[in-house]
Enzyme design. Structure first.
Site, mmCIF file in Angstrom:
data_model
loop_
_atom_site.group_PDB
_atom_site.id
_atom_site.type_symbol
_atom_site.label_atom_id
_atom_site.label_comp_id
_atom_site.label_asym_id
_atom_site.label_seq_id
_atom_site.Cartn_x
_atom_site.Cartn_y
_atom_site.Cartn_z
ATOM 1 N N ARG A 193 48.842 66.151 46.939
ATOM 2 C CA ARG A 193 48.225 64.888 46.546
ATOM 3 C C ARG A 193 49.026 64.280 45.195
ATOM 4 O O ARG A 193 48.789 63.051 44.989
ATOM 5 C CB ARG A 193 46.639 65.087 46.158
ATOM 6 C CG ARG A 193 46.045 65.216 47.631
ATOM 7 C CD ARG A 193 44.299 65.401 47.345
ATOM 8 N NE ARG A 193 44.196 66.593 46.483
ATOM 9 C CZ ARG A 193 44.135 67.930 46.898
ATOM 10 N NH1 ARG A 193 44.232 67.922 48.278
ATOM 11 N NH2 ARG A 193 43.749 68.805 45.969
ATOM 12 N N GLU A 230 43.070 83.410 40.284
ATOM 13 C CA GLU A 230 41.871 84.182 40.096
ATOM 14 C C GLU A 230 41.951 85.471 40.621
ATOM 15 O O GLU A 230 41.623 86.536 40.309
ATOM 16 C CB GLU A 230 40.636 83.452 40.501
ATOM 17 C CG GLU A 230 39.529 83.854 39.607
ATOM 18 C CD GLU A 230 37.989 83.041 40.295
ATOM 19 O OE1 GLU A 230 38.026 82.092 40.924
ATOM 20 O OE2 GLU A 230 36.972 83.666 40.030
HETATM 21 P P1 AMP Z 1 44.563 74.456 38.998
HETATM 22 O O1 AMP Z 1 45.880 75.017 39.166
HETATM 23 O O2 AMP Z 1 43.239 75.367 38.826
HETATM 24 O O3 AMP Z 1 44.618 73.461 37.718
HETATM 25 O O4 AMP Z 1 44.327 73.718 40.218
HETATM 26 C C1 AMP Z 1 44.949 72.615 40.376
HETATM 27 C C2 AMP Z 1 45.219 72.123 41.616
HETATM 28 O O5 AMP Z 1 44.402 72.443 42.568
HETATM 29 C C3 AMP Z 1 45.473 70.675 41.935
HETATM 30 O O6 AMP Z 1 46.832 70.590 42.746
HETATM 31 C C4 AMP Z 1 44.234 69.985 42.616
HETATM 32 O O7 AMP Z 1 44.735 69.042 43.622
HETATM 33 C C5 AMP Z 1 43.701 71.337 43.063
HETATM 34 N N1 AMP Z 1 42.189 71.408 42.773
HETATM 35 C C6 AMP Z 1 41.624 72.360 42.225
HETATM 36 N N2 AMP Z 1 40.184 72.144 42.296
HETATM 37 C C7 AMP Z 1 39.752 71.149 42.788
HETATM 38 C C8 AMP Z 1 38.955 70.296 43.093
HETATM 39 N N3 AMP Z 1 37.632 70.898 42.771
HETATM 40 N N4 AMP Z 1 39.013 69.548 43.801
HETATM 41 C C9 AMP Z 1 40.150 68.775 44.157
HETATM 42 N N5 AMP Z 1 41.274 69.538 43.976
HETATM 43 C C10 AMP Z 1 41.268 70.702 43.222
#
Ligand code: AMP
Length: 171
Positions: A59, A96
């Site tokens: 996205r 995680e």
């Molecule tokens: P992170 O590495 O944990 O910051 O996860 C980021 C990636 O996961 C991004 O590319 C987001 O598109 C997706 N993502 C993580 N959590 C969500 C959520 N609750 N809703 C939508 N997309 C999420």
């Protein structure tokens, strides 16, 4: 920004039980909301001499291209392993449970580039931190990181000390 909030849909228990997924498809489907989101993600970096906008799969790509056009520069792709066709650099990062990795083409950014990193959501910050490491590992300067949505309760920002982080909507 209140108007933008009304175009984001919470989907409970997707993709796994306990996760509330921020579904941006209603925002993507509304021309005015999409334009406002792109403007708000770009605005703080308008005068920073950005030369490349790097979007995170998948996205992040949808925002990276219009942001790049606004800033008058091109786009680089940060993708899951095995998706990019040419020679790549890779950074692995902890999830995680287990590990993931992100890749960039070796010629996507150079030492003279000033890079703005883009994704739709910052959650734990692991993905974007790996992306920033990848870009700086190629000698480019990371000017900032911009997101539509920040899940503040996951403290992603705390993993990004030293970087300029901007989000349009915080939860
Ligand atoms: P992170 O590495 O944990 O910051 O996860 C980021 C990636 O996961 C991004 O590319 C987001 O598109 C997706 N993502 C993580 N959590 C969500 C959520 N609750 N809703 C939508 N997309 C999420």
């Amino acid at each position: 920004m209140k108007e933008l909030l009304s175009h984001i849909r919470d989907v409970p228990d997707f993709p796994r039980p306990g996760i509330v997924f921020k579904d941006i498809t209603p925002l993507l489907g509304n021309a005015r909301a999409l334009q406002r989101a792109v403007d708000a993600m770009t605005e703080p970096f308008a005068n920073d001499g950005v030369t490349v906008v790097a979007g995170v799969e998948a996205r992040g790509f949808l925002f990276a291209a219009p942001i790049a056009l606004k800033l008058g520069c091109g786009v680089a792709l940060l993708r899951k392993p095995g998706k990019l066709p040419f020679h790549t650099h890779r950074v692995e990062y902890e999830l995680e449970y287990g590990k993931d990795a992100i890749e960039i083409h070796q010629d996507a950014v150079t030492r003279s580039d000033r890079v703005l990193l883009v994704d739709d959501v910052i959650a734990t910050g692991g993905t974007i931190r790996a992306a920033a490491e990848l870009v700086s590992g190629q000698g480019a300067k990371v000017i900032g990181l911009t997101f539509l949505i920040e899940l503040g309760f996951l403290s992603g920002r705390s993993r990004l000390e030293g970087y300029r982080v901007h989000s349009v909507l915080a939860f």
